[in-house]
Motif scaffolding. Structure first.
Motif, PDB file in Angstrom:
ATOM      1  N   ASP A 197     -13.616 -33.107   3.822  1.00  0.00           N
ATOM      2  CA  ASP A 197     -12.182 -33.193   3.518  1.00  0.00           C
ATOM      3  C   ASP A 197     -11.949 -33.486   2.039  1.00  0.00           C
ATOM      4  O   ASP A 197     -11.033 -32.933   1.424  1.00  0.00           O
ATOM      5  N   LEU A 198     -12.771 -34.350   1.489  1.00  0.00           N
ATOM      6  CA  LEU A 198     -12.628 -34.682   0.074  1.00  0.00           C
ATOM      7  C   LEU A 198     -12.980 -33.484  -0.808  1.00  0.00           C
ATOM      8  O   LEU A 198     -12.330 -33.240  -1.828  1.00  0.00           O
ATOM      9  N   ARG A 199     -13.989 -32.716  -0.402  1.00  0.00           N
ATOM     10  CA  ARG A 199     -14.340 -31.518  -1.170  1.00  0.00           C
ATOM     11  C   ARG A 199     -13.193 -30.499  -1.131  1.00  0.00           C
ATOM     12  O   ARG A 199     -12.950 -29.788  -2.120  1.00  0.00           O
ATOM     13  N   ALA A 200     -12.480 -30.443  -0.024  1.00  0.00           N
ATOM     14  CA  ALA A 200     -11.317 -29.552   0.059  1.00  0.00           C
ATOM     15  C   ALA A 200     -10.233 -29.999  -0.916  1.00  0.00           C
ATOM     16  O   ALA A 200      -9.547 -29.159  -1.526  1.00  0.00           O
ATOM     17  N   ILE A 201     -10.071 -31.299  -1.082  1.00  0.00           N
ATOM     18  CA  ILE A 201      -9.094 -31.802  -2.042  1.00  0.00           C
ATOM     19  C   ILE A 201      -9.546 -31.480  -3.465  1.00  0.00           C
ATOM     20  O   ILE A 201      -8.736 -31.072  -4.314  1.00  0.00           O
ATOM     21  N   ALA A 202     -10.829 -31.614  -3.738  1.00  0.00           N
ATOM     22  CA  ALA A 202     -11.340 -31.272  -5.070  1.00  0.00           C
ATOM     23  C   ALA A 202     -11.114 -29.795  -5.381  1.00  0.00           C
ATOM     24  O   ALA A 202     -10.853 -29.429  -6.536  1.00  0.00           O
ATOM     25  N   ALA A 203     -11.186 -28.967  -4.362  1.00  0.00           N
ATOM     26  CA  ALA A 203     -10.908 -27.543  -4.564  1.00  0.00           C
ATOM     27  C   ALA A 203      -9.451 -27.314  -4.931  1.00  0.00           C
ATOM     28  O   ALA A 203      -9.121 -26.410  -5.713  1.00  0.00           O
ATOM     29  N   PHE A 204      -8.570 -28.136  -4.378  1.00  0.00           N
ATOM     30  CA  PHE A 204      -7.139 -27.992  -4.612  1.00  0.00           C
ATOM     31  C   PHE A 204      -6.711 -28.530  -5.977  1.00  0.00           C
ATOM     32  O   PHE A 204      -5.842 -27.969  -6.649  1.00  0.00           O
ATOM     33  N   VAL A 205      -7.311 -29.645  -6.432  1.00  0.00           N
ATOM     34  CA  VAL A 205      -6.885 -30.287  -7.681  1.00  0.00           C
ATOM     35  C   VAL A 205      -7.268 -29.399  -8.868  1.00  0.00           C
ATOM     36  O   VAL A 205      -8.421 -28.996  -8.994  1.00  0.00           O
ATOM     37  N   PRO A 206      -6.313 -29.107  -9.764  1.00  0.00           N
ATOM     38  CA  PRO A 206      -6.644 -28.275 -10.932  1.00  0.00           C
ATOM     39  C   PRO A 206      -7.713 -28.926 -11.800  1.00  0.00           C
ATOM     40  O   PRO A 206      -7.721 -30.147 -11.980  1.00  0.00           O
TER      41      PRO A 206
END
Length: 269
Positions: A197-206
């Motif tokens: 889940d955290l890696r998915a957020i890292a993908a989203f953050v510019p």
């Protein structure tokens, strides 16, 4: 090449082996690090690191989850923030993870401590280093209240800026932080097997809003999980971000170091 935006070199696990820690850091091409203060009692040790080593900088602050220490006043923070090589306020924020028998209402002291740090950041012009654990709603609401975001144009006090360090919150919290123009810093947790889940957020953050950190001596990344963490392990975090975003390691190193310079814009102090 790499910049560790959050580490605790004054803690005994690293301080007692500092020459070896700094040598390993250099070998790993981690060229700079920000040494984070967690109590006023610790500040002199943190500041000494920054004044004795040209590639280290310091913050001033009292961690939200530490009790029975000198409670900081606004002046306590501002006087120390004005010293050379101090480039941030914190770490500060809220932590409701270890409430025990207490309620959230009982943590009013934490919220007041956080408010004082935000006021110090606005007065000094230095960025906040925010710690938030199991307290995202209050962390954000107090930041909005105290941070000057609703101040009229031309107000004398600056709007708060900074970074949510060691980010482990939800995507909605990440979106809220970005809307406030804050950076988001990822640690070795990003490499953990259960951190999809955290890696998915890292993908989203510019990429232009990302910092990287070790939070050493804690949270060593895979494949060193469970060991004492050091700034030398920072490239593992950068490599994970590179894989997530389809970039080279050098691109991530350059971008996150540039982001550090833009946020902590007194790094030449």
């Amino acid at each position: 090449m790499f910049t560790d935006s959050h580490c605790h070199l004054s803690f005994p696990a690293l301080r007692d082996h500092l020459p070896a820690v700094l040598a390993a850091m250099a070998q790993a091409q981690v060229e700079r690090a920000l040494c984070i203060c967690t109590t006023l009692e610790e500040f002199d040790a943190v500041h000494t690191l920054a004044t004795q080593h040209g590639h280290l900088w310091a913050t001033v602050g009292v961690h939200p989850d530490i009790e029975d220490v000198h409670e900081p006043s606004l002046d306590d923070l501002l006087v120390r923030a004005a010293r050379p090589r101090v480039v941030g306020i914190g770490e500060t924020g809220l932590d409701y993870y270890r409430l025990g028998s207490r309620s959230v209402a009982d943590m009013a002291w934490q919220r007041e401590r956080y408010r004082i740090h935000i006021r110090a950041a606005r007065r000094s012009g230095l960025p906040l280093v925010i710690h938030s654990r199991s307290a995202a709603a209050d962390t954000l609401s107090i930041l909005r209240e105290e941070g000057g975001f609703a101040s009229p144009a031309g107000a004398a006090a600056a709007v708060a800026r900074g970074v949510f360090h060691c980010f482990t919150e939800t995507e909605s919290v990440a979106r809220a932080a970005l809307e406030l123009d804050f950076y988001i810093s990822f640690s070795g947790i990003l490499t953990f097997r259960n951190a999809a889940d955290l890696r998915a957020i890292a993908a989203f953050v510019p990429l232009q809003r990302i910092l990287i950190e070790t939070d050493s001596p804690y949270l060593a990344p895979a494949p060193h999980r469970g060991k004492t963490n050091t700034p030398a392990y920072l490239p593992y975090v950068a490599q994970q971000i590179a894989q997530i975003k389809g970039l080279t390691l050098e691109q991530v190193a350059d971008a996150t170091s540039r982001n550090f310079e833009q946020l902590f814009d007194r790094t030449g102090a």
